[in-house]
Motif scaffolding. Sequence first.
Motif, short mmCIF file in Angstrom:
data_model
loop_
_atom_site.label_atom_id
_atom_site.label_comp_id
_atom_site.label_asym_id
_atom_site.label_seq_id
_atom_site.Cartn_x
_atom_site.Cartn_y
_atom_site.Cartn_z
N GLU A 103 0.86 -1.18 0.00
CA GLU A 103 0.00 0.00 0.00
C GLU A 103 0.90 1.24 0.00
N HIS A 107 0.70 7.18 -2.81
CA HIS A 107 -0.50 7.12 -3.66
C HIS A 107 -1.74 7.42 -2.85
N ASP A 109 -5.53 7.18 -2.52
CA ASP A 109 -6.59 6.36 -3.09
C ASP A 109 -7.81 7.23 -3.43
N THR A 153 -4.84 4.85 4.42
CA THR A 153 -5.68 3.76 3.91
C THR A 153 -5.10 2.43 4.37
N THR A 220 -8.53 -4.33 -5.92
CA THR A 220 -7.71 -3.62 -4.93
C THR A 220 -6.40 -4.35 -4.69
N SER A 223 -4.09 -3.91 -7.60
CA SER A 223 -3.51 -2.57 -7.58
C SER A 223 -2.31 -2.51 -6.64
N THR A 224 -2.45 -3.11 -5.44
CA THR A 224 -1.32 -3.11 -4.50
C THR A 224 -0.17 -3.98 -5.00
#
Length: 291
Positions: A103, A107, A109, A153, A220, A223-224
């Motif tokens: 994470e 970035h 989110d 996040t 998700t 993406s990580t």
Amino acid sequence: MSFTVEERGNPNNLNYRLFFKNADGKYISPFHDIPIYADEGQNIFHVVVEVPRWTNAKMEIATKDPLNPIKQDVKKGKLRYVANVFPHKGYIWNYGAIPQTWEDPAHKDGDTDCCGDNDPIDVCEIGTKVCSRGEVIKVKVLGVLAMIDEGETDWKVIAINVEDPEANDLNNISDVRRLKPGYLEATVDWFRRYKVPDGKPENRFAFNEEFKDKDFAIETIKSTHNFWKALISQQASAGELNCKNTCFSAGDSPYCCSADEAKAVVDKTCPCGTEEPIPSSVNKWFYYEKK
């Protein structure tokens, strides 16, 4: 693909570490060297279990240490244990992380409006079995909760071990709500309140505390994984993270190290010793009125 663990130091001591080996007996990083996928075609993911269900020791992959062994979090020089916020006892799932995910703290989110927490993505495994610390399991993803932890996040993936007797009946977050009534509500309650005994405020959540479904969760995670790819190839700043790994070629990752170098990292740690007692205070209940 199989993995084993090697204990170093004394359990329940500041020097305790849990290192990982691959099937060839070579030391590896659970953060970087264990593949994200157990079966990519079926979206089956590996999870490294850090904290078995019902236990309190806040164990985690040491992202800033060479080879990233599992060790216990430390606060003000003392080992950290999560409080038993009534009616919860320890962690209420097998808690761990998906390897080869990150994470990214740089970035923001679009859904949570917060940056990443600089860790691999967390997983709550809700199966029947109480797993072992360091166990690497294969899971199918059911959904995800978006927690906001001190402005960062911190995704919490809900998943189940593919070998669990209930796995065939659980295929999405709606199945969890139907077959395990109260579990998702208890999960939100646990994450909201677990830091209050340490004098911190309750955690917040995106999406009005609602769990997103399987498809959202998988996207998700992917993406990580892409953020992690940038990290391991030095396209993103590692900061204090240790990206030493043994399973990539130097061409793919500038952090690649040899098996001998990895063994030297482990040899510098204390040999495995006797387990020290857990403080009796760890078993206390903590009560406070819900807001």
